[in-house]
Enzyme design. Structure first.
Site, mmCIF file in Angstrom:
data_model
loop_
_atom_site.group_PDB
_atom_site.id
_atom_site.type_symbol
_atom_site.label_atom_id
_atom_site.label_comp_id
_atom_site.label_asym_id
_atom_site.label_seq_id
_atom_site.Cartn_x
_atom_site.Cartn_y
_atom_site.Cartn_z
ATOM 1 N N SER A 131 -17.174 31.978 -1.478
ATOM 2 C CA SER A 131 -15.880 32.493 -1.919
ATOM 3 C C SER A 131 -15.890 32.584 -3.438
ATOM 4 O O SER A 131 -16.574 31.804 -4.105
ATOM 5 C CB SER A 131 -14.776 31.537 -1.477
ATOM 6 O OG SER A 131 -13.589 31.812 -2.191
ATOM 7 N N SER A 132 -15.084 33.492 -3.982
ATOM 8 C CA SER A 132 -15.038 33.616 -5.438
ATOM 9 C C SER A 132 -14.399 32.391 -6.094
ATOM 10 O O SER A 132 -14.511 32.211 -7.311
ATOM 11 C CB SER A 132 -14.275 34.882 -5.835
ATOM 12 O OG SER A 132 -12.985 34.868 -5.269
ATOM 13 N N CYS A 133 -13.750 31.527 -5.306
ATOM 14 C CA CYS A 133 -13.120 30.351 -5.924
ATOM 15 C C CYS A 133 -14.132 29.260 -6.273
ATOM 16 O O CYS A 133 -13.750 28.226 -6.805
ATOM 17 C CB CYS A 133 -11.994 29.808 -5.065
ATOM 18 S SG CYS A 133 -12.576 29.101 -3.546
ATOM 19 N N TYR A 160 -11.367 23.268 -1.073
ATOM 20 C CA TYR A 160 -12.073 24.367 -0.391
ATOM 21 C C TYR A 160 -13.307 24.784 -1.194
ATOM 22 O O TYR A 160 -14.395 24.963 -0.635
ATOM 23 C CB TYR A 160 -11.088 25.532 -0.249
ATOM 24 C CG TYR A 160 -11.652 26.784 0.349
ATOM 25 C CD1 TYR A 160 -11.944 26.856 1.707
ATOM 26 C CD2 TYR A 160 -11.875 27.925 -0.427
ATOM 27 C CE1 TYR A 160 -12.442 28.028 2.271
ATOM 28 C CE2 TYR A 160 -12.364 29.093 0.120
ATOM 29 C CZ TYR A 160 -12.653 29.139 1.475
ATOM 30 O OH TYR A 160 -13.144 30.298 2.023
ATOM 31 N N LYS A 164 -17.360 24.870 -0.183
ATOM 32 C CA LYS A 164 -18.183 26.075 -0.269
ATOM 33 C C LYS A 164 -19.378 25.860 -1.208
ATOM 34 O O LYS A 164 -20.479 26.334 -0.947
ATOM 35 C CB LYS A 164 -17.341 27.271 -0.735
ATOM 36 C CG LYS A 164 -16.352 27.762 0.327
ATOM 37 C CD LYS A 164 -17.104 28.406 1.477
ATOM 38 C CE LYS A 164 -16.196 28.912 2.577
ATOM 39 N NZ LYS A 164 -16.958 29.389 3.750
ATOM 40 N N HIS A 203 -2.980 34.788 2.797
ATOM 41 C CA HIS A 203 -3.244 35.270 1.444
ATOM 42 C C HIS A 203 -2.167 36.272 1.050
ATOM 43 O O HIS A 203 -1.352 36.692 1.873
ATOM 44 C CB HIS A 203 -4.629 35.920 1.368
ATOM 45 C CG HIS A 203 -5.741 34.931 1.464
ATOM 46 N ND1 HIS A 203 -6.428 34.696 2.635
ATOM 47 C CD2 HIS A 203 -6.286 34.094 0.540
ATOM 48 C CE1 HIS A 203 -7.339 33.763 2.417
ATOM 49 N NE2 HIS A 203 -7.278 33.384 1.159
HETATM 50 O O1 GFB Z 1 -3.961 35.327 -2.060
HETATM 51 P P1 GFB Z 1 -3.482 34.038 -2.613
HETATM 52 O O2 GFB Z 1 -2.721 33.154 -1.694
HETATM 53 O O3 GFB Z 1 -4.673 33.157 -3.156
HETATM 54 O O4 GFB Z 1 -2.526 34.329 -3.863
HETATM 55 P P2 GFB Z 1 -5.582 33.037 -4.476
HETATM 56 C C1 GFB Z 1 -2.858 35.226 -4.870
HETATM 57 C C2 GFB Z 1 -1.715 35.372 -5.853
HETATM 58 O O5 GFB Z 1 -0.639 36.062 -5.208
HETATM 59 C C3 GFB Z 1 -1.132 34.060 -6.376
HETATM 60 C C4 GFB Z 1 0.583 35.383 -5.445
HETATM 61 O O6 GFB Z 1 -0.816 34.212 -7.747
HETATM 62 C C5 GFB Z 1 0.150 33.921 -5.551
HETATM 63 O O7 GFB Z 1 1.153 33.149 -6.203
HETATM 64 N N1 GFB Z 1 1.540 35.674 -4.366
HETATM 65 C C6 GFB Z 1 2.680 36.387 -4.513
HETATM 66 C C7 GFB Z 1 1.464 35.286 -3.083
HETATM 67 N N2 GFB Z 1 3.362 36.418 -3.369
HETATM 68 C C8 GFB Z 1 2.637 35.745 -2.453
HETATM 69 C C9 GFB Z 1 2.834 35.470 -1.080
HETATM 70 O O8 GFB Z 1 3.825 35.824 -0.455
HETATM 71 N N3 GFB Z 1 1.828 34.769 -0.450
HETATM 72 C C10 GFB Z 1 0.697 34.354 -1.105
HETATM 73 N N4 GFB Z 1 -0.246 33.690 -0.414
HETATM 74 N N5 GFB Z 1 0.515 34.591 -2.428
HETATM 75 C C11 GFB Z 1 -7.155 31.960 -2.755
HETATM 76 C C12 GFB Z 1 -7.652 30.571 -2.526
HETATM 77 O O9 GFB Z 1 -6.590 31.933 -4.003
HETATM 78 O O10 GFB Z 1 -8.171 32.911 -2.779
HETATM 79 C C13 GFB Z 1 -8.609 30.492 -1.431
HETATM 80 O O11 GFB Z 1 -6.548 29.718 -2.336
HETATM 81 C C14 GFB Z 1 -9.619 31.620 -1.430
HETATM 82 O O12 GFB Z 1 -9.260 29.287 -1.534
HETATM 83 C C15 GFB Z 1 -8.986 32.963 -1.676
HETATM 84 O O13 GFB Z 1 -10.596 31.399 -2.390
HETATM 85 C C16 GFB Z 1 -9.993 34.065 -1.825
HETATM 86 O O14 GFB Z 1 -6.287 34.309 -4.796
HETATM 87 O O15 GFB Z 1 -4.819 32.448 -5.606
#
Ligand code: GFB
Length: 330
Positions: A131-133, A160, A164, A203
């Protein structure tokens, strides 16, 4: 049961004898671990579309990858030659924050069982999905493969990411000590059909599709987007990811990690406007600043993959349109 006590396996030795790299032909026995998830289901579809005839899949109700013995039995029985390790516990920013214990434990167990069973049962090649994280939270952008382990991880998904990272290191260690051919690929944020649309654990992209769709139906005046809208993310359609994984299984034999992405990113605010437009919602967007932003930017440098001759085919707009269709028709 430990891997070293298994009978009839390759056993453990300290010698590094590189295995001959045989091409993955259409009759090869290919195991897709995690074929019911977003990534595994896309890899399965793509393998079938490309005419691979012996793809092995076992439903999670029948095989629990958290059970070491069950995983070893599967490998002894099915004798896969190639493995796509797409099984994992995944989730968005809130799921990562809320369930770090499950994220670290389950991912460590699943990947340890599958990687070790692959070694003991003579698998020719394994592809591990990272994962990119795994990159430092504040690394320079775009993220080059060499930035791996160069700084502190983003705290919202540290558990996580550590799992990974252990998977990548395990593949590299098995390559070095046992002469295996296990590759690790780092996808950017993924989306597509089969995604998780649960608003608490998903996500951002599936969450926005669902939020705007339901707001349109209910004629809500506003949709709440988490955080500030300022973070930037890169999004890759899962069918492009699957095509890249099969390409790398055929064309990449190095222990070093390799990124898979589009090379383009977008702010969450602009992503929200794009989804709003595609869904046809006419109300307002408001931001909930009590929710975390996570890492400010996550854009992969994909020049290594590009140089090998692979490029994504699906634009973000096309991908969101088709995923929205899938969501409303499912
Ligand atoms: O996709 P996401 O949950 O994960 O959130 P990450 C990306 C961005 O979208 C964050 C915003 O800045 C969230 O605050 N966001 C806005 C939202 N509205 C929403 C919403 O309704 N739901 C969600 N989920 N986000 C993940 C990692 O990070 O990336 C995992 O937690 C994994 O471990 C994945 O690596 C690829 O991009 O921040």
């Amino acid at each position: 049961m430990t891997g070293d006590t298994l009978k009839g396996t390759r056993g453990s030795s300290d010698t590094s004898v590189p295995q001959e790299v045989l091409p993955m032909d259409k009759k090869a026995r290919i195991y897709v671990a995690g074929h019911q998830g977003l990534v595994g289901s896309a890899i399965l579809r793509q393998l079938q579309a490309q005419g691979y005839q012996n793809v092995i899949t076992i439903p999670r109700e029948v095989l629990d990858l958290l059970e070491q013995e069950a995983v070893y039995h599967l490998f002894a029985r099915e004798e896969p030659q190639y493995v796509f390790l797409a099984a994992a516990r995944v989730g968005g920013i809130e799921a990562n924050r809320s369930f770090p214990a499950q994220f670290i434990r389950e991912n460590l167990l699943i990947q340890t069982h599958v990687i070790d069973a692959a070694y003991h049962h003579g698998v020719r090649k394994l592809l591990f999905l990272g994962s990119s994280c795994i990159y430092p939270g504040l690394a320079p952008q775009p993220l080059k493969e060499e930035y791996f382990l160069n700084g502190r991880l983003e705290e919202t998904n540290e558990a996580y990411a550590i799992a990974k990272i252990a998977g990548i290191k395990m593949c590299q260690a098995y390559n070095r000590q046992y002469g295996c051919n296990y590759i690790s690929v780092m996808p950017t944020n993924l989306y597509g059909p089969g995604d998780n649309f649960d608003l608490n654990t998903s996500h951002v992209l599936p969450a926005l599709i669902r939020k705007f769709h339901e707001a349109k139906i209910r004629q809500d005046k506003q949709v709440v987007v988490w955080g500030s809208g300022k973070p930037r993310r890169e999004f890759l359609h899962v069918d492009d990811l699957a095509s890249a994984c099969i390409f790398l299984m055929q064309n990449y034999d190095q222990p070093e990690i390799i990124n898979i992405g589009t090379g383009k990113d977008i702010s969450i605010a602009n992503l929200a406007s794009l989804v709003k437009n595609i869904v046809g919602y006419e109300g307002k967007i408001v931001y909930d600043h009590s929710k975390p932003d996570g890492t400010p930017r996550k854009l992969l440098d994909t020049s290594k993959l590009k140089a090998l001759g692979w490029q994504p085919q699906i634009t973000l707009r096309q991908g969101i349109e088709s995923t929205y269709r899938w969501f409303t028709e499912k």
